[in-house]
Design an enzyme around this catalytic site. Structure first.
Site, PDB file in Angstrom:
ATOM      1  N   HIS A 290       0.871  -1.184   0.000  1.00 50.89           N
ATOM      2  CA  HIS A 290       0.000   0.000   0.000  1.00 50.89           C
ATOM      3  C   HIS A 290       0.907   1.234   0.000  1.00 50.89           C
ATOM      4  O   HIS A 290       2.013   1.186   0.547  1.00 50.89           O
ATOM      5  CB  HIS A 290      -0.840  -0.064   1.282  1.00 50.89           C
ATOM      6  CG  HIS A 290      -1.900   0.965   1.406  1.00 50.89           C
ATOM      7  ND1 HIS A 290      -1.646   2.266   1.768  1.00 50.89           N
ATOM      8  CD2 HIS A 290      -3.247   0.886   1.241  1.00 50.89           C
ATOM      9  CE1 HIS A 290      -2.793   2.941   1.822  1.00 50.89           C
ATOM     10  NE2 HIS A 290      -3.779   2.124   1.512  1.00 50.89           N
TER      11      HIS A 290
ATOM     12  N   ASP B 283       2.932  -4.521   8.192  1.00 48.81           N
ATOM     13  CA  ASP B 283       1.722  -3.714   8.009  1.00 48.81           C
ATOM     14  C   ASP B 283       0.536  -4.668   8.152  1.00 48.81           C
ATOM     15  O   ASP B 283       0.238  -5.448   7.250  1.00 48.81           O
ATOM     16  CB  ASP B 283       1.772  -3.050   6.628  1.00 48.81           C
ATOM     17  CG  ASP B 283       0.444  -2.408   6.229  1.00 48.81           C
ATOM     18  OD1 ASP B 283      -0.549  -2.572   6.959  1.00 48.81           O
ATOM     19  OD2 ASP B 283       0.419  -1.751   5.173  1.00 48.81           O
TER      20      ASP B 283
ATOM     21  N   GLN C 262      -4.707  -5.172   7.000  1.00 50.93           N
ATOM     22  CA  GLN C 262      -5.701  -6.092   6.432  1.00 50.93           C
ATOM     23  C   GLN C 262      -5.646  -7.477   7.080  1.00 50.93           C
ATOM     24  O   GLN C 262      -6.353  -8.389   6.649  1.00 50.93           O
ATOM     25  CB  GLN C 262      -5.490  -6.225   4.914  1.00 50.93           C
ATOM     26  CG  GLN C 262      -5.653  -4.927   4.148  1.00 50.93           C
ATOM     27  CD  GLN C 262      -7.074  -4.367   4.206  1.00 50.93           C
ATOM     28  OE1 GLN C 262      -8.032  -5.068   4.542  1.00 50.93           O
ATOM     29  NE2 GLN C 262      -7.217  -3.093   3.885  1.00 50.93           N
TER      30      GLN C 262
ATOM     31  N   LYS D  61     -10.559  -0.570  10.380  1.00 44.38           N
ATOM     32  CA  LYS D  61     -10.697  -1.743   9.506  1.00 44.38           C
ATOM     33  C   LYS D  61     -11.064  -2.989  10.319  1.00 44.38           C
ATOM     34  O   LYS D  61     -11.287  -4.058   9.765  1.00 44.38           O
ATOM     35  CB  LYS D  61      -9.399  -1.974   8.731  1.00 44.38           C
ATOM     36  CG  LYS D  61      -9.129  -0.849   7.722  1.00 44.38           C
ATOM     37  CD  LYS D  61      -7.908  -1.123   6.916  1.00 44.38           C
ATOM     38  CE  LYS D  61      -7.365   0.104   6.211  1.00 44.38           C
ATOM     39  NZ  LYS D  61      -8.147   0.533   5.045  1.00 44.38           N
TER      40      LYS D  61
ATOM     41  N   CYS E 278      -4.714   2.444  -3.691  1.00 43.74           N
ATOM     42  CA  CYS E 278      -3.483   2.959  -3.064  1.00 43.74           C
ATOM     43  C   CYS E 278      -2.334   1.978  -3.246  1.00 43.74           C
ATOM     44  O   CYS E 278      -1.527   1.769  -2.327  1.00 43.74           O
ATOM     45  CB  CYS E 278      -3.688   3.271  -1.580  1.00 43.74           C
ATOM     46  SG  CYS E 278      -4.788   4.648  -1.301  1.00 43.74           S
TER      47      CYS E 278
END
Ligand code: PLP
Length: 411
Positions: free
Chosen positions: A128, A205, A208, A231, A369
């Site tokens: 991202h 990261d 998600q 999220k 993104c």
């Protein structure tokens, strides 16, 4: 073996999400944009309301009852987050605005300290923008070089290439746990182990990952792990950076201001202990309340059950759209979570999104993104349906009907 329906009582869970019962253009809302942001269950909304109707005050410095209550709730939220990702200590949990700020904090503090001219930062091709640009800024400032581990046509990281790029100048590795644009689940344990065998720290990261699977930062052994509240069914504007205390203690502050100090004179300031050293200014206190409620909510359902249910739903969706003429799935990794990205031959993704919207179906279209990733696949954009545990097979069937309509209109 239990069927997907038995794993979760989805109709009952959906009742906790007031927003899901609405109609859009007279059609039942089918919300399939969960990778952008997920919806909030009533307990999250109520927890935030509780802060504003009962406890509203500033934290850490107050001596009155409201401030003491709010401080306790905020610090309890930190402990909840610690337990949620199985961090060894609560002081290793830093509240930030979201994943983007978590990565910027590491790049701006750890990065600025450890990266110099000629050094390298290693990311992957599926990142991202939030896990590209902070490192580019650092590279520009320091004269360092951004290296990029490639992926195959299915959207899987090429581990041999990744390993080859781990060199004597690599100062940090930063990779996504789960790709927002492809759904690929990266083998993060292996990624960390390979980097650690060369004494290279790793940032994951996790934006998600946390909504879909159980995360255990001790098991992953990552040095940093960051994610966003919004999220994972919590509020926007609050997120988490986990960092190993051994790093956080040595890192310089990221921002200066209130709360991050221990004493200030015009001659010299001494900094507070972690995590407060990294939490300058009044934080998003109501966000802490909401995030804690989101964790309680997820814990009550169980991340394993969520993962199992969504896995079945993603398989169902993949099969269901595969019969649509001209549809190509972008991202066909063996291990996937939550995301179905696709193109329709000759139809721009924005047109797909617009027609589906008229059917009450919310998906996302664009580069997500992840422009370099789109370039890798030679496409400008995809249409992306992204799942949460409250989505159903009936909604996938609606999506398929909607896509057939798109073909009728544009095909
Ligand atoms: N990383 C990934 C993989 C994401 O999917 C996102 C958001 O879509 C981000 C980082 C940025 O998250 P936020 O905008 O909440 O900071």
């Amino acid at each position: 073996m239990k069927t997907a329906r038995e794993v979760l009582d989805v109709p009952a869970l959906r009742k906790d999400f007031p927003i899901l019962s609405q109609k859009v253009y007279g059609k039942r809302l089918v919300y399939l944009d969960n990778a952008a942001t997920s919806q909030k269950p009533r307990p999250v909304i109520e927890a935030m309301e509780r802060f504003y109707t009962q406890d509203c005050s500033n934290i850490h410095r107050g001596v009155h009852a409201l401030s003491e209550r709010a401080t306790r709730a905020y610090e309890d939220a930190r402990i909840k987050v610690q337990q949620f990702v199985n961090a060894p200590e609560a002081r290793e949990i830093i509240f930030v605005r979201g994943t983007t700020e978590g990565i910027n904090l590491v790049a701006g503090s750890f990065g600025r300290e450890h990266v110099g001219a000629g050094d390298e930062i290693l990311i992957s091709e599926m990142e991202h923008h939030s896990n590209i640009v902070p490192w580019q800024i650092l590279c520009e400032e320091k004269g360092a070089r951004l290296r990029v581990a490639p992926i195959n046509d299915r959207g899987e990281l090429l581990m041999e290439e990744y390993e080859k790029l781990l060199g004597p100048r690599t100062r940090i590795v930063a990779v996504a746990h789960v790709s927002n644009a492809l759904g690929t689940v990266n083998p993060v344990r292996e990624i960390v182990a390979l980097a650690h065998s060369r004494n290279i720290p790793v940032l994951i990261d996790g934006a998600q990952a946390v909504p879909h699977r159980k995360v255990d930062v001790q098991d992953l052994d990552c040095d940093f792990f960051t994610f966003s509240g919004h999220k994972m069914f919590g509020p926007t504007g609050v997120g988490v950076l986990y960092g190993k205390a051994q790093h956080l203690e040595k890192m310089p502050p990221y921002q200066g201001g209130g709360d991050m100090i221990s004493s200030v004179t015009f001659e010299k300031t001494t900094y507070n202990k972690i995590p407060y050293k990294f939490e300058a200014g009044t934080p998003y206190i109501a966000g802490g309340y909401g995030l804690a409620a989101a964790i309680d909510y997820l814990d009550a359902i169980g991340m394993e059950a969520i993962g199992e249910y969504e896995h079945g739903l993603l398989e169902y969706a993949t099969r269901a759209v595969s019969g649509i003429p001209g549809l190509e799935i972008i991202g066909t990794a063996k291990e996937k979570a939550g995301v179905l990205s696709f193109t329709l031959d000759g139809i721009h993704p924005h047109d797909i999104g617009t027609i589906l919207d008229q059917e009450g179906i919310a998906i996302r279209t664009g580069h997500h993104c992840a422009q370099p990733l789109m370039d890798r696949f030679g496409i400008p954009a995809t249409a992306r349906a992204s799942l949460a545990f409250y989505n159903t097979k009936e909604e996938i069937d609606q999506l398929v009907l909607g896509l057939r309509k798109v073909i009728e209109v544009f095909g």
